[in-house]
Design a protein around this motif. Structure first.
Motif, short mmCIF file in Angstrom:
data_model
loop_
_atom_site.label_atom_id
_atom_site.label_comp_id
_atom_site.label_asym_id
_atom_site.label_seq_id
_atom_site.Cartn_x
_atom_site.Cartn_y
_atom_site.Cartn_z
N UNK A 142 0.85 -1.20 0.00
CA UNK A 142 0.00 0.00 0.00
C UNK A 142 0.88 1.25 0.00
N UNK A 143 1.86 1.29 0.93
CA UNK A 143 2.78 2.42 0.97
C UNK A 143 3.60 2.54 -0.30
N UNK A 144 4.00 1.39 -0.84
CA UNK A 144 4.81 1.31 -2.07
C UNK A 144 4.09 2.01 -3.22
N UNK A 145 2.81 1.65 -3.43
CA UNK A 145 2.09 2.20 -4.59
C UNK A 145 1.63 3.63 -4.35
N UNK A 146 1.29 3.97 -3.09
CA UNK A 146 0.96 5.37 -2.81
C UNK A 146 2.18 6.24 -3.08
N UNK A 147 3.38 5.73 -2.71
CA UNK A 147 4.60 6.49 -2.94
C UNK A 147 4.82 6.73 -4.43
N UNK A 148 4.47 5.74 -5.28
CA UNK A 148 4.67 5.91 -6.72
C UNK A 148 3.85 7.08 -7.24
N UNK A 149 2.58 7.15 -6.79
CA UNK A 149 1.71 8.24 -7.26
C UNK A 149 2.18 9.57 -6.68
N UNK A 150 2.47 9.57 -5.36
CA UNK A 150 2.87 10.82 -4.71
C UNK A 150 4.17 11.33 -5.31
N UNK A 151 5.12 10.42 -5.54
CA UNK A 151 6.41 10.83 -6.07
C UNK A 151 6.26 11.46 -7.45
#
Lengths: 162, 175
Positions: A142-151
């Motif tokens: 969950x954190x991994x994919x949220x980070x992709x969008x946020x980044x």
């Protein structure tokens, strides 16, 4: 513009390749940071064999391909000297001085190494563990994919310094 | 007798991890050469990268739902690669087939979430997850060698912290 055949071939081949990799990773508990971690902690070299075999397999395929077909950019350091292979969104402008790429590689590498060990494995291992029903790995993803969008949406436009 | 069986099991396991690494490397390189996951659709050495392929997939979904314009690595008519979906599916098939699927709860959910976030951000800064770092080394990228050494140094730092914490916990129990 890519044709429909190319699109379909990419979708099907990556899906099948992924299934094979996922199956073998689950059977062998393969982990790319686990090897170094186990060696440092308990002097166990078992997991170190996976990245080594991966490197040999990839080099062999690239070498054979460069002999029988055209591989104009392999090996990279001969044709492009020290420039990095593109793919890092921060270093999209390849014309910047080489030490910028080295600094980015060191920052990114240290970040991956430190946080991957605290999470318990490399991203591949976390995907496999999430598929085995591990809730902590699911939260990791969950954190991994949220980070992709946020980044890509918020961080990248603001720190395009290079 | 049991010792012999145990040794056989270890040898079998040792073969398995070499085969797994080798096949993953072959697939990663073959995807670029034969399937088009490479120039001109994508950068070279892009056959496998958990972080980049995951980024492509999630950004494609967000773009499709929200109408945003987030960046990609692969630009094959705007279609993402499905390696990550395949890995999850393959691992799920394997774990259910071998009766290893089991829901396990977590003690500190926040740590996992933060670690996932930090690993993805770091991987996008480096432009590679650990797998693609090795693949880039195989392709002959000197910066990727620096990146992989940095990953290893990070692992050593983290392992040292874990070691110190474990020792402290043991000392606390003794005293």
């Amino acid at each position: 513009m890519a044709t429909t055949e190319v699109v379909v071939s990419i979708l099907v081949s990556t899906l099948i390749g992924g299934i094979i990799i996922g199956y073998l990773s689950q059977r062998s508990r393969m982990c790319f940071v686990g090897g170094v971690r186990d060696y440092v902690l308990v002097k166990d070299t078992h997991l170190l064999k996976a990245p080594l075999a991966f490197l040999i397999g990839a080099v062999v395929v690239f070498a054979i391909a460069s002999l029988v077909a055209s591989m104009p950019t392999w090996p990279w350091f001969i044709t492009k000297s020290l420039m990095p292979i593109p793919g890092a969104p921060l270093a999209a402008n390849a014309a910047v001085p080489i030490y910028n790429h080295i600094i980015l590689a060191i920052i990114g590498g240290l970040g991956i190494g430190i946080f991957a060990v605290f999470a318990g494995g490399c991203p591949l291992r976390q995907h496999v563990m999430a598929s085995e029903g591990d809730k902590s790995s699911m939260l990791y993803l969950l954190g991994f994919y949220i980070a992709a969008v946020v980044f890509m949406a918020f961080i990248l436009p603001n720190i395009q310094i290079f | 007798m049991t010792e012999q069986k145990e040794r056989k099991r270890i040898i079998k396991h040792s073969y398995l991890i070499i085969i797994a690494g080798l096949v993953t490397g072959l697939i990663a390189a073959l995807l670029q050469i034969t399937a088009g996951v490479g120039p001109p659709n994508a950068p070279v050495a892009y056959g496998i990268c958990i972080a980049c392929h995951g980024r492509d997939l999630i950004n494609w979904i967000v773009n499709a739902i929200g109408g945003t314009n987030l960046g990609y690595g692969t630009l094959v008519a705007g279609v993402p690669v499905l390696t990550v979906v395949g890995i999850v599916a393959g691992a799920f098939i394997s774990s259910t087939k071998n009766k290893e699927f089991k829901f396990r709860t977590t003690k500190n959910p926040g740590v996992s979430f933060v670690c996932g976030f930090a690993v993805m951000a770091s991987a996008l800064i480096l432009g590679a997850c650990p797998l693609r770092a090795v693949l880039r080394v195989a392709y002959g990228d000197a910066i990727a060698v620096v990146g992989f050494i940095a990953i290893s140094v990070g692992v050593v730092i983290s392992a040292a912290v874990i070691k110190v914490n474990a020792r402290r916990a043991i000392n606390r129990e003794v005293t």
